[in-house]
Design a protein around this motif. Structure first.
Motif, PDB file in Angstrom:
ATOM      1  N   UNK A   1       0.842  -1.201   0.000  1.00  0.00           N
ATOM      2  CA  UNK A   1       0.000   0.000   0.000  1.00  0.00           C
ATOM      3  C   UNK A   1       0.876   1.250   0.000  1.00  0.00           C
ATOM      4  N   UNK A   2       0.640   2.201  -0.925  1.00  0.00           N
ATOM      5  CA  UNK A   2       1.434   3.429  -0.939  1.00  0.00           C
ATOM      6  C   UNK A   2       1.171   4.272   0.315  1.00  0.00           C
ATOM      7  N   UNK A   3       2.247   4.680   0.978  1.00  0.00           N
ATOM      8  CA  UNK A   3       2.171   5.524   2.171  1.00  0.00           C
ATOM      9  C   UNK A   3       3.130   6.694   1.980  1.00  0.00           C
ATOM     10  N   UNK A   4       2.631   7.916   2.176  1.00  0.00           N
ATOM     11  CA  UNK A   4       3.465   9.113   2.063  1.00  0.00           C
ATOM     12  C   UNK A   4       3.533   9.754   3.441  1.00  0.00           C
ATOM     13  N   UNK A   5       4.744   9.870   3.979  1.00  0.00           N
ATOM     14  CA  UNK A   5       4.947  10.439   5.311  1.00  0.00           C
ATOM     15  C   UNK A   5       5.520  11.839   5.212  1.00  0.00           C
ATOM     16  N   UNK A   6       4.974  12.751   6.012  1.00  0.00           N
ATOM     17  CA  UNK A   6       5.563  14.080   6.182  1.00  0.00           C
ATOM     18  C   UNK A   6       6.522  13.974   7.357  1.00  0.00           C
ATOM     19  N   UNK A   7       7.804  13.914   7.065  1.00  0.00           N
ATOM     20  CA  UNK A   7       8.782  13.603   8.112  1.00  0.00           C
ATOM     21  C   UNK A   7       8.882  14.684   9.176  1.00  0.00           C
ATOM     22  N   UNK A   8       8.706  15.958   8.803  1.00  0.00           N
ATOM     23  CA  UNK A   8       8.830  17.023   9.807  1.00  0.00           C
ATOM     24  C   UNK A   8       7.693  16.965  10.830  1.00  0.00           C
TER      25      UNK A   8
END
Length: 198
Positions: free
Chosen positions: A6-13
């Motif tokens: 499953x595609x997961x996009x994380x905002x690291x900040x």
């Protein structure tokens, strides 16, 4: 990254996931979620979400997301030890700066439209205005009639005469810009490839 495919996009900040919800209020290419690595509907949704999240400006996201998808999101590949891709604020700003500096003319001298995605240009003529795609033979023709606007989305393709795909008619006192934008969005949706074909 991908978690169980499953595609997961994380905002690291912020240490949180990027959600498609806000971008879906602006454009609805992929209600199922994000993708990357090609120029389909999932990458279009991700491109819009990334620009909207980073700039917090709907007009910027709406104007540039197609080009951002084509030139940035389509090139993202999961790799390295963590098997993920990284995109920094500097990367996003550099890409947008490049788009804003580029004003590609249409074959008959049109320039980029400020109110439409960057893959569209505009040509003003005495009796009509033509909005032309730069990446496929789609046109939106805005004709000023005696009592109403006639706004037509058509495709040249391999035909001798343009083939109408959709149209709108509006009273002349009505602002035609929203109807033009609707047909532009419809054109963008029409040429999205099936994900299984990519």
């Amino acid at each position: 990254m991908r978690v169980d495919e499953t595609p997961v996009v994380l905002k690291l900040t912020e240490h949180e996931r990027l959600s498609p919800d806000r971008s879906l209020d602006l454009v609805r290419h992929s209600p199922a979620g994000f993708e990357w690595g090609y120029t389909g509907s999932g990458p279009a949704q991700l491109a819009c979400a990334l620009l909207l999240d980073y700039f917090d400006d709907e007009s910027v996201a709406h104007q540039y997301y197609i080009q951002f998808r084509n030139e940035v999101v389509s090139q993202l590949v999961c790799g390295g030890p963590a098997d993920c891709w990284h995109l920094t604020g500097d990367d996003i700003e550099a890409a947008l700066g490049g788009f804003q500096d580029r004003h590609a003319p249409t074959p008959d001298g049109g320039v980029a439209s400020t109110s439409l995605p960057v893959n569209w240009s505009v040509v003003s003529r005495a009796d009509r205005t033509v909005f032309q795609r730069q990446d496929i033979d789609h046109y939106v023709v805005l004709g000023d009639g005696s009592e109403e606007w006639l706004i037509i989305l058509c495709s040249q393709g391999d035909r001798a005469y343009p083939a109408p795909l959709d149209h709108r008619t509006l009273p002349v006192e009505t602002d035609p810009a929203p109807a033009v934008q609707e047909l532009v969005a419809e054109s963008n949706d029409l040429i999205e490839p099936d994900e299984e074909d990519t």
